[in-house]
Design an enzyme around this catalytic site. Structure first.
Site, short mmCIF file in Angstrom:
data_model
loop_
_atom_site.label_atom_id
_atom_site.label_comp_id
_atom_site.label_asym_id
_atom_site.label_seq_id
_atom_site.Cartn_x
_atom_site.Cartn_y
_atom_site.Cartn_z
N ASP A 172 -35.25 56.04 25.96
CA ASP A 172 -34.69 55.32 24.81
C ASP A 172 -33.66 54.36 25.38
OD1 ASP A 172 -33.14 54.43 22.71
OD2 ASP A 172 -32.78 56.42 21.86
N SER A 175 -35.32 35.43 21.68
CA SER A 175 -36.23 35.08 20.59
C SER A 175 -35.91 33.67 20.12
CB SER A 175 -36.00 36.07 19.43
OG SER A 175 -36.62 35.64 18.24
N TYR A 207 -30.69 40.65 13.12
CA TYR A 207 -31.63 40.52 14.24
C TYR A 207 -31.30 39.26 15.05
CZ TYR A 207 -36.06 39.78 16.72
OH TYR A 207 -37.02 39.56 17.68
N LYS A 241 -30.12 38.68 19.09
CA LYS A 241 -30.84 37.84 20.05
C LYS A 241 -29.95 36.71 20.59
CE LYS A 241 -34.57 40.27 20.08
NZ LYS A 241 -34.96 40.99 21.30
#
Length: 259
Positions: free
Chosen positions: A62, A142, A155, A159
């Site tokens: 993980d 991203s 999110y 990034k």
């Protein structure tokens, strides 16, 4: 075959973009350490790599747990004799209006998408230095690391953070001959986008599939991205051709976000 004799570790390599990257690096000649949470999926990727004539090993970790990331890197050294390329690819998406985000959601996505990359940078850099190797660290950002997207605000923040870590690490590690870059995919037809589309539909009331279609229609090259499209850029970043490149986060998105 510009990675012949190299050892590459890819996180999140059991499926999607990570799988595409791992198999491309195997085709480039690298031996693989496949890191993910699902042993069956990882073993399937390892089998494909071995069919290409590469050595491949799997390790359950993980990435949000620093000790597990360090253990994965140690496994690479003990099992395959070293480490040359570290791809911090594992990540999760999260669709939520900013006004509704909970502390738990913020904490989880930052632990995986940001801390996961940081622990990977730490573990790889320490190992490269110990082995006296000029390694390459390659991080998943991203298009959302260049533009903040509605309903993907947190999110996007993770990034953007990956780009910051990439730049800072590039500066700190340059004297050791270690390069650090990131790759910024667009709309890739993977399970992550299926989830994003479903959640967008739930939040906006759009039909399932409509959000994905809308984003794909905005791509200049006229089609959704594949994991292989992303893997081509990572292959370059992992190769000697990118030896003079560090601290960068190029977009590979078919023409969606422009910088």
């Amino acid at each position: 075959m510009h990675s012949v004799g190299k050892v590459a570790l890819v996180t999140g390599a059991g499926q999607g973009i990570g799988r595409g990257i791992a198999l491309r690096l195997a085709r480039d000649g690298a031996d693989l350490v496949i890191v993910d949470l699902n042993p069956e999926k990882m073993e399937a990727v390892a089998k494909e790599a071995r069919a290409l004539g590469r050595r491949a090993t799997t390790f359950v970790a993980d990435v949000s747990d620093r000790a597990q990331v360090h253990a994965a890197v140690d496994h690479a050294v003990h099992t395959l004799g070293g480490l040359d390329i570290m791809v911090n690819n594992a990540g999760i998406a999260q669709v939520q209006p900013l006004l509704d985000v909970t502390p738990e959601e913020v904490e989880r996505i930052f632990r995986i998408n940001v801390q996961g990359v940081l622990w990977g940078i730490q573990a790889a850099a320490a190992t490269f230095k110990k082995l006296g190797r000029k390694g390459k660290i390659i991080n998943a950002s991203s298009i959302a690391g260049h533009d903040g997207f509605a309903l993907l605000g947190v999110y996007s923040a993770t990034k953007f953070a990956v780009r910051a870590l990439t730049q800072a690490a590039a500066k700190e590690l340059a004297a050791d001959g270690i390069t650090v870059n990131a790759y910024c995919p667009g709309v890739v037809g993977t399970d992550m986008w299926v989830e994003i589309d479903k959640r967008m539909a739930a939040v906006t009331g759009a039909p399932v599939g409509a959000t994905y279609k809308k984003y794909v229609e905005g791509i200049a090259l006229g089609r959704a991205e594949t994991p292989d499209d992303v893997a081509g850029l990572v292959s370059f970043l992992a190769s000697p051709d990118a030896d003079y490149m560090t601290g960068q986060a190029p977009l590979i998105d078919g023409g969606l976000v422009y910088r």
